[in-house]
Scaffold this active site. Structure first.
Site, PDB file in Angstrom:
ATOM      1  N   SER A 149      -5.685   1.761  -0.305  1.00 44.81           N
ATOM      2  CA  SER A 149      -4.998   2.294  -1.471  1.00 44.81           C
ATOM      3  C   SER A 149      -5.831   3.437  -2.015  1.00 44.81           C
ATOM      4  O   SER A 149      -6.789   3.860  -1.359  1.00 44.81           O
ATOM      5  CB  SER A 149      -4.836   1.172  -2.500  1.00 44.81           C
ATOM      6  OG  SER A 149      -3.987   1.578  -3.543  1.00 44.81           O
ATOM      7  N   ARG A 169      -2.100   4.641   5.429  1.00 38.54           N
ATOM      8  CA  ARG A 169      -1.069   3.645   5.114  1.00 38.54           C
ATOM      9  C   ARG A 169       0.126   4.372   4.518  1.00 38.54           C
ATOM     10  O   ARG A 169      -0.046   5.317   3.741  1.00 38.54           O
ATOM     11  CB  ARG A 169      -1.664   2.647   4.100  1.00 38.54           C
ATOM     12  CG  ARG A 169      -0.748   1.514   3.701  1.00 38.54           C
ATOM     13  CD  ARG A 169      -0.725   0.429   4.750  1.00 38.54           C
ATOM     14  NE  ARG A 169       0.037  -0.729   4.294  1.00 38.54           N
ATOM     15  CZ  ARG A 169       1.328  -0.935   4.596  1.00 38.54           C
ATOM     16  NH1 ARG A 169       2.005  -0.078   5.321  1.00 38.54           N
ATOM     17  NH2 ARG A 169       1.944  -2.019   4.163  1.00 38.54           N
ATOM     18  N   THR A 177       0.219  -1.007  -7.719  1.00 39.29           N
ATOM     19  CA  THR A 177      -0.505  -2.278  -7.755  1.00 39.29           C
ATOM     20  C   THR A 177      -0.028  -3.147  -8.912  1.00 39.29           C
ATOM     21  O   THR A 177       0.222  -4.346  -8.746  1.00 39.29           O
ATOM     22  CB  THR A 177      -2.021  -2.011  -7.877  1.00 39.29           C
ATOM     23  OG1 THR A 177      -2.409  -1.129  -6.835  1.00 39.29           O
ATOM     24  CG2 THR A 177      -2.811  -3.298  -7.771  1.00 39.29           C
ATOM     25  N   CYS A 211       1.198  10.458  13.718  1.00 43.41           N
ATOM     26  CA  CYS A 211       0.350   9.266  13.806  1.00 43.41           C
ATOM     27  C   CYS A 211      -1.090   9.672  13.458  1.00 43.41           C
ATOM     28  O   CYS A 211      -1.663  10.517  14.137  1.00 43.41           O
ATOM     29  CB  CYS A 211       0.403   8.656  15.203  1.00 43.41           C
ATOM     30  SG  CYS A 211      -0.846   7.346  15.376  1.00 43.41           S
ATOM     31  N   CYS A 237      -4.226   1.637  16.693  1.00 40.90           N
ATOM     32  CA  CYS A 237      -3.276   1.570  15.570  1.00 40.90           C
ATOM     33  C   CYS A 237      -3.920   1.004  14.302  1.00 40.90           C
ATOM     34  O   CYS A 237      -4.522  -0.067  14.324  1.00 40.90           O
ATOM     35  CB  CYS A 237      -2.073   0.706  15.978  1.00 40.90           C
ATOM     36  SG  CYS A 237      -0.884   0.509  14.652  1.00 40.90           S
ATOM     37  N   CYS A 289      -0.362   1.744   9.815  1.00 36.63           N
ATOM     38  CA  CYS A 289       0.139   2.489   8.654  1.00 36.63           C
ATOM     39  C   CYS A 289       1.661   2.451   8.579  1.00 36.63           C
ATOM     40  O   CYS A 289       2.234   2.677   7.530  1.00 36.63           O
ATOM     41  CB  CYS A 289      -0.368   3.927   8.694  1.00 36.63           C
ATOM     42  SG  CYS A 289       0.439   4.980   9.925  1.00 36.63           S
ATOM     43  N   CYS A 328       5.058   5.614  12.256  1.00 36.92           N
ATOM     44  CA  CYS A 328       5.929   5.837  13.428  1.00 36.92           C
ATOM     45  C   CYS A 328       7.244   5.085  13.275  1.00 36.92           C
ATOM     46  O   CYS A 328       8.304   5.577  13.652  1.00 36.92           O
ATOM     47  CB  CYS A 328       5.214   5.433  14.716  1.00 36.92           C
ATOM     48  SG  CYS A 328       4.517   3.781  14.695  1.00 36.92           S
TER      49      CYS A 328
HETATM   50  C1  LIG Z   1      -2.934   6.265  -0.010  1.00 33.14           C
HETATM   51  C2  LIG Z   1      -2.452   5.343  -1.100  1.00 33.14           C
HETATM   52  C3  LIG Z   1      -2.900   5.524  -2.392  1.00 33.14           C
HETATM   53  C4  LIG Z   1      -2.477   4.669  -3.392  1.00 33.14           C
HETATM   54  N1  LIG Z   1      -2.995   4.817  -4.645  1.00 33.14           N
HETATM   55  C5  LIG Z   1      -2.700   3.916  -5.587  1.00 33.14           C
HETATM   56  C6  LIG Z   1      -3.343   3.969  -6.851  1.00 33.14           C
HETATM   57  O1  LIG Z   1      -4.193   4.829  -7.106  1.00 33.14           O
HETATM   58  N2  LIG Z   1      -3.010   3.027  -7.780  1.00 33.14           N
HETATM   59  C7  LIG Z   1      -2.088   2.056  -7.513  1.00 33.14           C
HETATM   60  O2  LIG Z   1      -1.831   1.216  -8.386  1.00 33.14           O
HETATM   61  N3  LIG Z   1      -1.458   1.995  -6.326  1.00 33.14           N
HETATM   62  C8  LIG Z   1      -1.750   2.899  -5.362  1.00 33.14           C
HETATM   63  N4  LIG Z   1      -1.152   2.808  -4.139  1.00 33.14           N
HETATM   64  C9  LIG Z   1      -0.109   1.792  -3.937  1.00 33.14           C
HETATM   65  C10 LIG Z   1      -0.696   0.403  -3.785  1.00 33.14           C
HETATM   66  O3  LIG Z   1      -1.694   0.393  -2.795  1.00 33.14           O
HETATM   67  C11 LIG Z   1       0.431  -0.554  -3.438  1.00 33.14           C
HETATM   68  O4  LIG Z   1       1.438  -0.421  -4.400  1.00 33.14           O
HETATM   69  C12 LIG Z   1      -0.025  -1.996  -3.388  1.00 33.14           C
HETATM   70  O5  LIG Z   1      -1.069  -2.139  -2.478  1.00 33.14           O
HETATM   71  C13 LIG Z   1       1.154  -2.893  -3.024  1.00 33.14           C
HETATM   72  O6  LIG Z   1       0.741  -4.218  -2.943  1.00 33.14           O
HETATM   73  P1  LIG Z   1       1.492  -5.241  -1.986  1.00 33.14           P
HETATM   74  O7  LIG Z   1       0.802  -6.540  -2.167  1.00 33.14           O
HETATM   75  O8  LIG Z   1       2.932  -5.163  -2.198  1.00 33.14           O
HETATM   76  O9  LIG Z   1       1.249  -4.678  -0.510  1.00 33.14           O
HETATM   77  P2  LIG Z   1      -0.084  -4.364   0.305  1.00 33.14           P
HETATM   78  O10 LIG Z   1      -1.184  -3.999  -0.618  1.00 33.14           O
HETATM   79  O11 LIG Z   1       0.293  -3.405   1.357  1.00 33.14           O
HETATM   80  O12 LIG Z   1      -0.463  -5.747   0.972  1.00 33.14           O
HETATM   81  C14 LIG Z   1       0.325  -6.314   1.981  1.00 33.14           C
HETATM   82  C15 LIG Z   1      -0.526  -7.304   2.750  1.00 33.14           C
HETATM   83  O13 LIG Z   1       0.324  -8.029   3.623  1.00 33.14           O
HETATM   84  C16 LIG Z   1      -0.237  -8.072   4.921  1.00 33.14           C
HETATM   85  N5  LIG Z   1       0.867  -8.198   5.871  1.00 33.14           N
HETATM   86  C17 LIG Z   1       1.843  -7.309   6.113  1.00 33.14           C
HETATM   87  N6  LIG Z   1       2.721  -7.788   7.014  1.00 33.14           N
HETATM   88  C18 LIG Z   1       2.275  -9.016   7.366  1.00 33.14           C
HETATM   89  C19 LIG Z   1       2.761 -10.001   8.265  1.00 33.14           C
HETATM   90  N7  LIG Z   1       3.891  -9.853   8.940  1.00 33.14           N
HETATM   91  N8  LIG Z   1       2.038 -11.146   8.395  1.00 33.14           N
HETATM   92  C20 LIG Z   1       0.898 -11.346   7.676  1.00 33.14           C
HETATM   93  N9  LIG Z   1       0.393 -10.421   6.817  1.00 33.14           N
HETATM   94  C21 LIG Z   1       1.088  -9.283   6.654  1.00 33.14           C
HETATM   95  C22 LIG Z   1      -1.008  -6.770   5.037  1.00 33.14           C
HETATM   96  O14 LIG Z   1      -2.004  -6.847   6.024  1.00 33.14           O
HETATM   97  C23 LIG Z   1      -1.568  -6.616   3.622  1.00 33.14           C
HETATM   98  O15 LIG Z   1      -2.807  -7.248   3.477  1.00 33.14           O
HETATM   99  C24 LIG Z   1      -1.545   3.637  -3.110  1.00 33.14           C
HETATM  100  C25 LIG Z   1      -1.097   3.454  -1.802  1.00 33.14           C
HETATM  101  C26 LIG Z   1      -1.551   4.291  -0.803  1.00 33.14           C
HETATM  102  C27 LIG Z   1      -1.097   4.060   0.607  1.00 33.14           C
HETATM  103  S1  SF4 Z   2       1.573   2.344  12.731  1.00 32.87           S
HETATM  104 FE1  SF4 Z   2       2.295   3.928  14.132  1.00 32.87          FE
HETATM  105  S2  SF4 Z   2       1.747   5.835  13.160  1.00 32.87           S
HETATM  106 FE2  SF4 Z   2       0.511   4.252  12.155  1.00 32.87          FE
HETATM  107  S3  SF4 Z   2      -1.391   4.162  13.284  1.00 32.87           S
HETATM  108 FE3  SF4 Z   2      -0.031   2.663  14.221  1.00 32.87          FE
HETATM  109  S4  SF4 Z   2       0.951   3.766  15.873  1.00 32.87           S
HETATM  110 FE4  SF4 Z   2       0.072   5.326  14.524  1.00 32.87          FE
END
Ligand SMILES: Cc1cc2nc3c(=O)[nH]c(=O)nc-3n(C[C@H](O)[C@H](O)[C@H](O)COP(=O)(O)OP(=O)(O)OC[C@H]3O[C@@H](n4cnc5c(N)ncnc54)[C@H](O)[C@@H]3O)c2cc1C
Ligand code: SF4
Length: 543
Positions: A54, A299, A335, A487, A512, A515, A518
């Site tokens: 994040s 991501r 978050t 990617c 991979c 993220c 793809c």
């Molecule tokens: C580059 C970036 C910057 C960001 N900046 C901010 C910020 O500054 N402030 C903020 O508040 N938010 C920010 N966000 C958004 C924030 O990270 C998300 O909103 C938050 O993490 C969402 O929480 P979540 O629990 O829904 O999902 P996630 O945090 O994505 O957690 C999902 C979890 O589920 C697991 N999972 C997925 N599929 C499966 C499966 N099939 N089986 C088992 N485990 C699985 C994953 O491994 C992961 O650990 C940012 C996001 C990104 C990508």
């Molecule tokens: S999820 Fe797809 S785009 Fe992301 S790292 Fe893996 S292969 Fe590349």
């Protein structure tokens, strides 16, 4: 081999902020009512936090509600956000703009979200939640009447050709009265649920961005804990949505990242190279000179907002957090909304379990009367307004925010999914990216090394092609094989014979970083990301 089965009241897929907040709230509710609720969380990362990437500056609104004494309990929120700046970059200059109200971070904290999740995991376990990291949920289980009955974890020990190796173990069935899907952005099982229960009917298509991030240790003389900088403009052209974030954490660390809207049109664009180029800007480069890059990752994030929120409830379960799409794109924060949605789903599940009810409809109602709904409604027009380019987007957003205060009597839409926006190779100019200098800009291979990806080579490829002919016949011919560029981990490569003929796609699945780009951006939706063998994927230390 028969699969073992375990029974719980609630199974939660994903130990991110949403899943862990739901687990904690369920146990708090059980303690308040003096009854047992069995809760299991499964996580595909090798440990809680290993797959979390994040920014992050977070709002504590949901955390304050969930664990009011988080400071006393040692939550890793140590750096209050301080000086906020918002700049527009041209190739050589940086112009400071007024910080939009949604990007004012006063009262927020700069954190490693991975570490916040590790801490939330400890809080959940202390309350009796069972957490199983290293277990991807690979399959949704359905009861005879069609309701979701839980999930099954992935098999171990399947060779690339599908045969069973000596260490073969079948998955485990985790059955539950209610299953909460907290997979984060573009959940692989959530995709199946969208189809099966028609959850997206009448909603805008979800829109996404890809966020690429590095963690740096910089010269202490250049470090200012709490400093927050966001930029728009260069190196992106005016029609491509995106920008950078730069957050100074504790211990001389700086989180720097770049987000590109996945509705971009030029198939020659490479989000990875745009990010590397951004760091060479004269106003940015000095911060990193003499520093050390510690970690790298990427991501996808949701950008569809209010208009793209699906139906949240289906028989036997619900969607919580970013798998449903609660990110507030004007704030780049999801978050707090992910946590709150998890808490509301937990309350609905605990009420339903207590009353012996079969459905979680109370969750959908609770979301609509919560601050999440109001917050996302107010900013709903910001992101779609950028479809007409940067200047119109900025002008419209200022009007919508300051004049209408988010209450304009219309709603702008995301007319088509991101993959449908990709233009043809001949319609857009190729982009000549500079070579990495090895000091502040780098290549993909050295970057992926810093994601510490683990992946057993002899396993079925988890990037499944519906039609193996499409990468060359369509993607290469019409779009110049854009998967090579979008990617961020160099998974997709077009190989050729010495004479330049016989082009073919090689998939380096072991690179991979999960993220999901793809799965989102492939122009014909030919790539299906599925969970790889347990234990695979990045091992982010504190992203
Ligand atoms: C580059 C970036 C910057 C960001 N900046 C901010 C910020 O500054 N402030 C903020 O508040 N938010 C920010 N966000 C958004 C924030 O990270 C998300 O909103 C938050 O993490 C969402 O929480 P979540 O629990 O829904 O999902 P996630 O945090 O994505 O957690 C999902 C979890 O589920 C697991 N999972 C997925 N599929 C499966 C499966 N099939 N089986 C088992 N485990 C699985 C994953 O491994 C992961 O650990 C940012 C996001 C990104 C990508
Ligand atoms: S999820 Fe797809 S785009 Fe992301 S790292 Fe893996 S292969 Fe590349």
């Amino acid at each position: 081999m028969e699969r073992e089965a375990m029974e719980y009241d609630v199974v939660i897929v994903g130990a991110g902020p949403a899943g862990l907040s739901a687990a904690i709230r369920l146990k708090q509710r059980a303690a308040e009512a003096d009854r047992e609720i069995s809760v299991c969380v499964i996580e595909k990362g090798s440990e809680v936090g290993a797959h979390i990437l994040s920014g992050a500056v977070i709002e504590t609104r949901a955390l304050d509600e969930l664990i009011p004494d988080w400071k006393e309990r040692g939550a890793p929120l140590k750096t209050p956000a301080g000086d906020d700046s918002f700049v527009f970059l041209t190739k050589r200059r940086a112009f400071r703009l007024p910080t939009p109200p949604d990007m004012n971070n006063h009262g927020n904290y700069i954190v490693s979200l991975g570490n916040v999740c590790r801490w939330l995991g400890e809080q959940a376990e202390a309350l009796g939640v069972e957490i199983y990291p290293g277990f991807p949920a690979a399959e949704v289980l359905y009861a005879e009447d069609g309701r979701v009955r839980g999930v099954a974890t992935g098999e171990v020990g399947v060779a690339r050709d599908g045969s069973h190796k000596p260490n073969y173990e079948p998955g485990v069935e985790l059955r539950a009265r209610f299953t909460l899907f907290a997979e984060g952005c573009r959940g692989s099982l959530t995709k199946e649920l969208f189809e099966r229960f028609d959850l997206r009917e009448g909603r805008d298509p979800q829109s996404f961005g890809i966020g690429i991030k590095e963690l740096w240790e910089v010269d202490p003389a250049k470090h200012a804990p709490g400093r927050v900088l966001h930029s728009i403009g260069w190196p992106l052209d005016r029609r491509t949505y995106g920008g950078s974030f730069l957050y100074h954490l504790e211990d001389n660390q700086v989180a720097v990242g770049f987000v590109v809207g996945l509705d971009y049109q030029n198939p020659h664009l490479s989000p990875f190279e745009e990010f590397q180029r951004f760091k060479t800007h004269p106003a940015i480069r000095p911060l990193f000179e003499g520093g050390r890059r510690i970690a790298y990752g990427a991501r996808a994030l949701n950008e569809g907002g209010f208009q793209a929120i699906p139906k949240l409830v289906f028989p036997g379960g619900a969607l919580i957090g970013c798998t449903a799409g609660f990110l507030n794109v004007a704030k780049i924060k999801g978050t707090h909304t992910a946590m709150k949605s998890g808490m509301l789903a937990a309350e609905a599940a605990s009420d339903a379990l207590g009353a012996g009810e079969a459905g979680l409809d109370g969750y959908e109602t609770a979301i609509k009367s919560s601050w999440i709904w109001d917050e996302l409604y107010r900013v709903r027009n910001v992101r779609p307004s950028f479809r007409r380019g940067l200047w119109l987007g900025l002008a419209y957003s200022a009007l919508d925010t300051y004049l209408f205060r988010g209450r304009a009597p219309w709603t702008l839409h995301h007319p088509e999914p991101d993959h449908a926006r990709l233009g043809k190779r001949d319609e857009y100019p190729p982009i000549d990216y500079p070579k990495p200098d090895g000091e502040v800009s780098f290549d993909r291979n050295s970057s992926v090394f810093l994601a510490a990806v683990a992946h057993e080579e002899d396993q079925p490829v988890h990037l499944r092609l519906k039609d193996p002919e499409v990468p060359v016949k369509i993607n290469l011919a019409l779009y110049d094989a854009p998967e090579q560029r979008y990617c961020p981990a160099g998974v997709y490569e077009i190989l050729r014979d010495a004479d330049g003929g016989n082009p073919r796609l090689q998939i380096n699945a072991a690179n991979c970083v999960h993220c999901k780009t793809c799965d989102i951006k492939d122009p014909t939706q030919n790539i299906n990301w599925v969970t790889p063998e347990p234990g695979s994927g990045p091992n982010y230390p504190n992203m």
